[in-house]
Design an enzyme around this catalytic site. Sequence first.
Site, short mmCIF file in Angstrom:
data_model
loop_
_atom_site.label_atom_id
_atom_site.label_comp_id
_atom_site.label_asym_id
_atom_site.label_seq_id
_atom_site.Cartn_x
_atom_site.Cartn_y
_atom_site.Cartn_z
N CYS A 127 0.99 -1.31 -0.02
CA CYS A 127 0.16 -0.53 -0.08
C CYS A 127 0.74 1.67 -0.23
O CYS A 127 0.50 2.27 -0.79
CB CYS A 127 -1.02 -0.16 0.89
SG CYS A 127 -2.24 1.23 1.44
N CYS A 128 2.18 1.46 0.81
CA CYS A 128 2.98 2.69 0.77
C CYS A 128 3.54 2.81 -0.52
O CYS A 128 3.95 3.90 -1.26
CB CYS A 128 3.75 2.29 1.46
SG CYS A 128 3.15 2.20 3.64
N CYS A 210 -1.20 8.04 7.54
CA CYS A 210 -2.67 7.97 6.63
C CYS A 210 -2.96 8.11 8.84
O CYS A 210 -2.84 6.37 8.74
CB CYS A 210 -3.08 7.19 5.43
SG CYS A 210 -1.49 7.22 4.30
N CYS A 213 -3.64 4.12 9.20
CA CYS A 213 -2.34 3.17 10.11
C CYS A 213 -1.66 3.88 11.08
O CYS A 213 -0.05 3.98 11.08
CB CYS A 213 -1.42 2.82 8.47
SG CYS A 213 -2.26 2.57 7.65
N CYS A 236 7.76 3.84 5.80
CA CYS A 236 6.68 3.55 4.89
C CYS A 236 7.42 3.34 3.06
O CYS A 236 6.98 2.89 2.25
CB CYS A 236 6.01 5.07 3.91
SG CYS A 236 6.85 6.17 3.87
#
EC number: 1.8.4.10
Length: 240
Positions: A127-128, A210, A213, A236
């Site tokens: 995702c990062c 985010c 997270c 990240c």
Amino acid sequence: MGDVQASRPLALPEQEIASLARSLEEAPPQAILAWALDRFPGRLALACSFQAEDVALIDMAAAAGKLAAVTVFYLDTGLHFPETYATCRRVAEYYGIEPVAVRPDLALDEQAARYGPRLWEREPDLCCRLRKVEPLRRFLQGFDAWVTGIRREQTPQRARTAVVEADHRFGLVKVNPLARWTRSQLWDYVLRRGVPYNPLHDRGYPSIGCAPCTRPVAPGEDPRAGRWAGFDKTECGLHA
């Protein structure tokens, strides 16, 4: 989508970068930033996550009358806290700038369709990479150097950060004016200068990423304990 090193040559020879790191090591952040603003006018990007460190750097550039020499940008993942977006607007108005929003190729619904819903809960590294690392790589291709607010005391991985270094991941000179500063030095500057900062810092969030997270940090916990809680992950991927 491999995480490969950038192939383009650095704007400065590595020997010169190492020499600069040594000569600027004891310099105050304002002097390090001023060097970068003078050396790379129009080819310098400043990464802003609207945490105290990054806005302090914007304030330093503004105090030097050189904000026009740097492009302020942020990675708009689409997952930030409302307070972070509000801080973006406050910073833009306060300093008279328009931070550039750098966005991923995939909207959140497109990412969910391709990789499944709430990817950050299952594969936060992926995702990062999708929402931060790859968008940053594309954006930085238009610059010779970038400025970050990372500090050595933040994580063990950042403990050896140089104030000027070669960033082979993105193919740029990387400037870290606050590398030597402690949290106390940072907040002394922010409060003394009246720098606008994210109100989440006052609510137990020393490090803000985010929303899905990031959680508040309890007294005595590591300042980065609120990032990716439950995963063996502290970065990240931007500053690996």
